[in-house]
Design a protein around this motif. Structure first.
Motif, PDB file in Angstrom:
ATOM      1  N   LEU A  41      -8.061   2.779 -15.086  1.00  0.00           N
ATOM      2  CA  LEU A  41      -8.042   1.509 -14.350  1.00  0.00           C
ATOM      3  C   LEU A  41      -7.781   0.353 -15.308  1.00  0.00           C
ATOM      4  O   LEU A  41      -6.950  -0.526 -15.065  1.00  0.00           O
ATOM      5  N   GLN A  89      -6.956  -6.289  -6.804  1.00  0.00           N
ATOM      6  CA  GLN A  89      -5.521  -6.190  -7.070  1.00  0.00           C
ATOM      7  C   GLN A  89      -5.326  -6.196  -8.581  1.00  0.00           C
ATOM      8  O   GLN A  89      -5.835  -7.097  -9.262  1.00  0.00           O
ATOM      9  N   HIS A 138      -4.295  -2.065 -15.337  1.00  0.00           N
ATOM     10  CA  HIS A 138      -4.310  -3.512 -15.083  1.00  0.00           C
ATOM     11  C   HIS A 138      -3.266  -4.196 -15.977  1.00  0.00           C
ATOM     12  O   HIS A 138      -2.474  -5.028 -15.524  1.00  0.00           O
ATOM     13  N   ILE A 189      -0.719   5.306 -10.486  1.00  0.00           N
ATOM     14  CA  ILE A 189      -1.434   4.448  -9.524  1.00  0.00           C
ATOM     15  C   ILE A 189      -2.196   5.322  -8.520  1.00  0.00           C
ATOM     16  O   ILE A 189      -3.348   5.041  -8.188  1.00  0.00           O
ATOM     17  N   ARG A 190      -1.548   6.393  -8.072  1.00  0.00           N
ATOM     18  CA  ARG A 190      -2.191   7.269  -7.078  1.00  0.00           C
ATOM     19  C   ARG A 190      -3.507   7.850  -7.602  1.00  0.00           C
ATOM     20  O   ARG A 190      -4.400   8.164  -6.824  1.00  0.00           O
ATOM     21  N   PHE A 241      -5.793   4.981  -6.682  1.00  0.00           N
ATOM     22  CA  PHE A 241      -5.534   4.229  -5.454  1.00  0.00           C
ATOM     23  C   PHE A 241      -6.469   4.612  -4.302  1.00  0.00           C
ATOM     24  O   PHE A 241      -6.518   5.781  -3.908  1.00  0.00           O
ATOM     25  N   GLN A 291      -1.098  -5.121  -7.407  1.00  0.00           N
ATOM     26  CA  GLN A 291      -1.205  -3.864  -6.674  1.00  0.00           C
ATOM     27  C   GLN A 291      -2.641  -3.691  -6.181  1.00  0.00           C
ATOM     28  O   GLN A 291      -3.574  -3.604  -6.992  1.00  0.00           O
ATOM     29  N   THR A 292      -2.818  -3.683  -4.872  1.00  0.00           N
ATOM     30  CA  THR A 292      -4.161  -3.412  -4.350  1.00  0.00           C
ATOM     31  C   THR A 292      -4.530  -1.972  -4.712  1.00  0.00           C
ATOM     32  O   THR A 292      -3.773  -1.040  -4.432  1.00  0.00           O
ATOM     33  N   VAL A 293      -5.691  -1.806  -5.363  1.00  0.00           N
ATOM     34  CA  VAL A 293      -6.152  -0.431  -5.645  1.00  0.00           C
ATOM     35  C   VAL A 293      -7.413  -0.089  -4.847  1.00  0.00           C
ATOM     36  O   VAL A 293      -7.727   1.086  -4.654  1.00  0.00           O
ATOM     37  N   TYR A 294      -8.130  -1.120  -4.396  1.00  0.00           N
ATOM     38  CA  TYR A 294      -9.281  -0.851  -3.526  1.00  0.00           C
ATOM     39  C   TYR A 294      -9.577  -2.084  -2.687  1.00  0.00           C
ATOM     40  O   TYR A 294      -9.550  -3.205  -3.187  1.00  0.00           O
ATOM     41  N   THR A 343       0.810  -1.211   0.000  1.00  0.00           N
ATOM     42  CA  THR A 343       0.000   0.000   0.000  1.00  0.00           C
ATOM     43  C   THR A 343       0.852   1.273   0.000  1.00  0.00           C
ATOM     44  O   THR A 343       0.348   2.350  -0.292  1.00  0.00           O
TER      45      THR A 343
END
Ligand SMILES: Nc1ncnc2c1ncn2[C@@H]1O[C@H](COP(=O)(O)OP(=O)(O)OP(=O)(O)O)[C@@H](O)[C@H]1O
Ligand SMILES: CC(=O)N[C@H]1[C@@H]2OC[C@@H](O2)[C@@H](O)[C@@H]1O[C@H](C)C(=O)O
Length: 398
Positions: free
Chosen positions: A79, A137, A83, A65-66, A69, A116-119, A26
């Protein structure tokens, strides 16, 4: 038989597998790449870390990413593109690491990619009763397999959600196999963006192991340092050390129902963010205090959420030992705020258990892939609220 399926079948029968575990946390600082040698499976698992590196993300990657994120409202086109882009970038970074280590890709059996966890949206955050727990992710495994030529397992959290979990923390599955002790009740505390621990009862104990998130870890300090000073972090707590803790703000921060809910539970920057800080400042009438005092308070808040959680979980226990990993160990004020409370409990670096603390989470995913390909899920009955499942989706290179 398809040659790639045949290869996977052979890999599953080997005594030992070379698996690259990947973790992108994170904090968005970079990609952790751990090349592990994993022997056997289940209770007999052995794990050696042969090579490890963290390759920092460049500013553009981080910024992209931010943009999505932990945000509820985002650009779907971005998004969709990220991916693929995260998958492609992770594949390229693995190739770069293998080149640096002078190891041909044919020497690696599998890649285990967290993505990468985004939510992260458990029902406890959303309040939904019809829509289920969910977590996302990104960084598609097909891209990684195609670019590296190595069979890749990815997207480990979805099966946990499908089987009734929140998709996290998954650490207990690996920690239980590698770090349970005959003589100690262990808390493996990890202080990343979010803090979490794995509780490992003594081997003969009737208690079950489990992993749980605790609170904000570094994430709120990082977000505030970025907003106020344009810094990625309050390095070595240089700023927080100049401030003083504001008790009214601290008390307001400590009221989140999440902090008082039973274990195990999960959270993320979807809850612990600057909006949460602003709300606490409004309630406590501290909106105009100096930024160094806010950082000192956020530091204390992160420590307090950890300390309260461990005290609650260890109340009836003797022979308690805490082992700490994650970037938070490099924040001297945070560690002092934690150690000051645990005067009679020993607090050590996770490295004393024989594994590089920075590599711990990446190794976990290598181990989960090993279990999926070669293991049997029987031992997980000793882990609380952890469905006995094989996690990860398989991507073939061509
Ligand atoms: N010298 C330092 N001083 C202060 N903080 C530090 C220092 N070094 C690392 N950190 C903190 O540790 C963070 C990185 O920790 P880590 O890599 O464990 O997080 P992560 O894996 O992204 O998070 P998570 O486990 O929640 O997914 C940095 O963003 C920073 O906040
Ligand atoms: C949804 C998600 O990515 N959660 C991460 C995050 O980072 C720390 C904490 O929050 C933990 O719950 C989890 O990662 C670790 C590796 C886990 O699943 O055990």
């Amino acid at each position: 038989m398809n040659q790639q399926v045949e290869k996977l079948y052979r890999i599953a029968q080997q005594k030992e597998r070379r698996i690259i575990g990947l973790m992108s946390g994170t904090s968005l600082d970079g990609l952790d790449i751990a090349l592990c040698r994993i022997g056997s499976s289940g209770q007999e698992t052995t794990l050696f870390l042969d090579n490890f590196t963290t390759i920092p993300y460049d500013t553009t990657f981080r910024q992209r990413i931010r943009e999505i994120f932990a945000k509820r409202h985002i650009d779907q086109q971005l998004l969709c593109a990220l991916h693929a882009y995260v998958g492609k970038t992770h594949g390229e970074l693995i190739n770069r690491a293998l080149e640096q280590w002078n190891i041909p890709s044919s020497d690696v059996d599998l890649i285990a990619s967290h993505g990468q966890t985004v939510y992260h949206a458990p029902q406890r955050l959303t309040g939904e009763t019809i829509l289920p727990n969910s977590t996302l992710q990104i960084g598609d495994g097909d891209h990684i397999a195609h670019i590296t030529g190595i069979i890749t397992l990815s997207d480990f959290r979805q099966k946990h959600v499908a089987a009734g979990g929140e998709g996290a923390p998954l650490a207990a599955y690996g920690d239980f196999l590698l770090f349970s002790s005959e003589t100690e009740n262990r808390f493996l505390l990890n202080i990343g963006g979010i803090s979490n621990f794995t509780f490992l009862p003594k081997k003969e104990s009737e208690l079950k192991a489990y992993a749980t998130d605790l609170g904000p870890g570094n994430t709120m300090m990082n977000q505030f340092a970025f907003e106020q000073y344009g810094l990625e972090m309050d390095e070595n707590a240089q700023i927080a050390k100049k401030g003083t803790v504001d008790i009214a703000l601290l008390e307001a921060l400590l009221t989140a129902p999440f902090l008082h809910a039973d274990f195990p539970k999960t959270t993320g920057p979807e809850l612990f963010n600057l909006a949460y800080l602003r709300e606490a400042q409004t309630v406590s009438n501290t909106s105009s205090i100096a930024p160094e005092n806010v950082l000192a308070t956020l530091n204390k808040f992160a420590a307090q959420a950890i300390v309260d959680g461990i005290i609650r979980a260890s109340a009836e226990l003797e022979d308690v030992h805490i082992y700490v990993s994650g970037g938070g160990i490099y924040n001297p004020l945070l560690m002092k705020n934690i150690r000051d409370v645990f005067t009679s409990v020993s607090v050590s670096s996770f490295s004393s258990l024989g594994l590089n603390p920075d590599a711990k989470e990446a190794c976990l995913f290598a181990l989960l892939a090993n279990e999926t390909i070669a293991g049997s899920p029987s031992h997980v009955q000793q882990i609380k609220d952890s469905p006995a499942i094989c996690m990860g989706k398989i991507s073939l290179p061509y």
